[in-house]
Design a protein around this motif. Structure first.
Motif, PDB file in Angstrom:
ATOM      1  N   SER A 288       0.810  -1.221   0.000  1.00  0.00           N
ATOM      2  CA  SER A 288       0.000   0.000   0.000  1.00  0.00           C
ATOM      3  C   SER A 288       0.845   1.273   0.000  1.00  0.00           C
ATOM      4  O   SER A 288       0.329   2.355  -0.275  1.00  0.00           O
ATOM      5  N   ARG A 289       2.137   1.145   0.259  1.00  0.00           N
ATOM      6  CA  ARG A 289       3.026   2.319   0.232  1.00  0.00           C
ATOM      7  C   ARG A 289       3.542   2.628  -1.168  1.00  0.00           C
ATOM      8  O   ARG A 289       4.243   3.610  -1.369  1.00  0.00           O
ATOM      9  N   GLU A 290       3.175   1.800  -2.149  1.00  0.00           N
ATOM     10  CA  GLU A 290       3.592   2.002  -3.543  1.00  0.00           C
ATOM     11  C   GLU A 290       2.657   2.999  -4.223  1.00  0.00           C
ATOM     12  O   GLU A 290       1.995   2.686  -5.215  1.00  0.00           O
ATOM     13  N   LYS A 291       2.580   4.189  -3.706  1.00  0.00           N
ATOM     14  CA  LYS A 291       1.603   5.193  -4.159  1.00  0.00           C
ATOM     15  C   LYS A 291       1.678   5.472  -5.658  1.00  0.00           C
ATOM     16  O   LYS A 291       0.662   5.557  -6.327  1.00  0.00           O
ATOM     17  N   LYS A 292       2.874   5.605  -6.208  1.00  0.00           N
ATOM     18  CA  LYS A 292       3.015   5.990  -7.614  1.00  0.00           C
ATOM     19  C   LYS A 292       2.647   4.866  -8.574  1.00  0.00           C
ATOM     20  O   LYS A 292       2.226   5.117  -9.689  1.00  0.00           O
TER      21      LYS A 292
ATOM     22  N   GLU B  87      -1.957   2.161  -8.849  1.00  0.00           N
ATOM     23  CA  GLU B  87      -3.049   2.183  -9.839  1.00  0.00           C
ATOM     24  C   GLU B  87      -2.675   1.428 -11.103  1.00  0.00           C
ATOM     25  O   GLU B  87      -3.464   0.637 -11.614  1.00  0.00           O
TER      26      GLU B  87
ATOM     27  N   LYS C 118      -4.515  -4.718  -1.792  1.00  0.00           N
ATOM     28  CA  LYS C 118      -3.550  -3.715  -1.344  1.00  0.00           C
ATOM     29  C   LYS C 118      -3.386  -3.876   0.156  1.00  0.00           C
ATOM     30  O   LYS C 118      -4.363  -3.883   0.892  1.00  0.00           O
TER      31      LYS C 118
END
Length: 75
Positions: A10-14, A17, A32
């Motif tokens: 869930s810390r893979e923001k970039k 999606e 996630k």
């Protein structure tokens, strides 16, 4: 039929999606969650066998294997 699941950190923001869209288009179930290790955790049919991938840019990878003088370290 083999059911494949991938958990995306869930810390893979970039990338979350894009990863979700990519895997769901291939009928892979995406969740996630905060992973203890890696960025992507793959498993099939609740198997005990799991595969973890860590996403690295070239700069991240080089920083991981070099020391402060930019000398590659092999151990």
């Amino acid at each position: 039929m083999i059911e494949i699941r991938v958990s995306v950190d869930s810390r893979e923001k970039k990338r979350i999606e894009d990863a979700t869209e990519y895997y769901e288009m291939r009928n892979i179930i995406v969740t996630k969650e905060t992973l203890e290790y890696g960025d992507y955790l793959f498993e099939a049919n609740n198997s005990k066998n799991k595969v973890v991938f860590e996403y690295k840019t070239m700069g991240d990878m080089l920083a991981s294997i070099t020391n402060q003088t930019n000398t590659i370290i092999f151990t």
